[in-house]
Design a protein around this motif. Structure first.
Motif, short mmCIF file in Angstrom:
data_model
loop_
_atom_site.label_atom_id
_atom_site.label_comp_id
_atom_site.label_asym_id
_atom_site.label_seq_id
_atom_site.Cartn_x
_atom_site.Cartn_y
_atom_site.Cartn_z
N ARG A 1 39.01 44.00 39.70
CA ARG A 1 37.76 42.87 38.21
C ARG A 1 38.57 43.78 37.24
NH1 ARG A 1 32.55 40.73 37.45
NH2 ARG A 1 32.82 39.75 35.89
N GLY B 1 30.43 38.74 27.99
CA GLY B 1 30.50 37.42 28.43
C GLY B 1 31.13 37.12 30.01
N ILE B 2 30.27 35.61 29.42
CA ILE B 2 30.94 34.81 30.84
C ILE B 2 31.98 33.86 30.92
CG2 ILE B 2 30.34 33.83 33.05
CD1 ILE B 2 27.27 35.19 32.45
N GLY B 3 32.59 33.79 31.56
CA GLY B 3 34.11 32.48 31.00
C GLY B 3 34.35 33.45 30.35
N ARG C 1 38.13 35.19 26.47
CA ARG C 1 36.90 36.66 26.50
C ARG C 1 38.23 37.49 26.44
NH1 ARG C 1 33.55 38.42 31.21
NH2 ARG C 1 34.46 37.14 31.82
N SER D 1 42.44 33.44 37.15
CA SER D 1 41.45 32.50 37.27
C SER D 1 41.15 31.22 37.50
CB SER D 1 40.81 32.49 35.79
OG SER D 1 39.22 32.24 36.62
N PHE E 1 37.83 30.03 37.02
CA PHE E 1 36.81 29.49 37.50
C PHE E 1 35.74 28.35 36.25
CE2 PHE E 1 32.80 30.27 34.11
CZ PHE E 1 31.88 31.29 34.71
N HIS F 1 40.48 38.13 38.61
CA HIS F 1 38.70 37.96 38.28
C HIS F 1 38.08 38.59 39.46
CE1 HIS F 1 40.58 36.00 34.47
NE2 HIS F 1 41.71 36.62 35.20
N ASP F 2 36.77 38.38 38.86
CA ASP F 2 35.46 38.20 39.71
C ASP F 2 35.98 36.83 40.56
OD1 ASP F 2 33.62 39.02 41.38
OD2 ASP F 2 32.35 37.38 40.73
N SER G 1 31.87 39.47 45.85
CA SER G 1 31.72 39.55 44.50
C SER G 1 31.23 41.00 43.64
CB SER G 1 30.54 39.07 43.89
OG SER G 1 30.15 38.55 42.89
N SER H 1 32.47 44.68 36.67
CA SER H 1 33.71 44.78 36.26
C SER H 1 34.25 46.26 36.61
CB SER H 1 33.75 44.70 34.99
OG SER H 1 32.53 44.05 34.28
#
Length: 192
Positions: free
Chosen positions: A41, A47-49, A63, A118, A120, A154-155, A165, A168
């Protein structure tokens, strides 16, 4: 015990506590095999997304890594070299945070790879993402030789493909079959 014999044993004890020069490790040994890859990752990007309306061609809309993330990426690269990894094929998702992480690992310019993109914002694309990743692996693994193959993504991609999962900068060593499907894996914590 004679003084000379005692001095000899003390010398041996002192020598046993000296660090051994870095050489191959379990990780570098595994990554030199044709059926092993390291998927990781991206480093810390708060942040998220991504913000709504982001575009892949404009990093200011995404991000991105912060200074902590940049430092993490450099430390991960140094740690990988300490494990005995000297040459690597590095590929990353098209997102700026993955490309920057891959670059800061210090193994040369990364290949931008759509198969690591990603999904996401569209979870329904998860199975398609796995298929694209496996297709990419089918094409790259025959030419890998003994070099490490490091994929920065990405995760959501890692979780969908391996079931793990990760935080970072965490990494998953994956053994794959000839079709690029994961057979087994081992998670490596981000080095501090």
């Amino acid at each position: 015990m004679s003084l000379r014999l005692a001095a000899f044993f003390l010398s041996l004890l002192a020598l046993s506590s000296l660090p051994i020069a870095a050489g191959a490790s379990e990780l570098s040994d595994k990554l030199s095999q044709p059926d092993q890859i390291l998927i990781m990752r991206h480093a810390r990007a708060p942040g998220i997304g991504d913000p709504s309306g982001f575009t892949l061609n404009d990093c200011t809309t995404q991000r991105n890594l912060n200074e902590e993330g940049r430092d993490q990426a450099r430390k991960i690269g140094n740690w990988l070299r300490q494990q005995g990894i000297s040459g690597a094929i590095v590929a990353s998702s098209p997102w700026c945070r993955t490309r920057e992480t891959a670059s800061l690992l210090g193994f040369g310019p990364p290949e931008m790879q759509e198969a690591l993109a990603s999904f996401f914002n569209d979870a329904a694309r998860g199975e398609t993402a796995n298929q694209r990743l496996q297709q990419y692996l089918r094409t790259v693994l025959p030419g890998k030789g003994s070099r490490a193959l490091i994929l920065v993504t990405h995760d959501v991609n890692i979780a969908r493909w391996t079931g793990e999962s990760v935080a970072s900068g965490e990494m998953v060593l994956v053994r794959v079959d000839a079709d690029g499907k994961p057979l087994s894996h081992k998670v490596y914590a981000r080095p501090d």
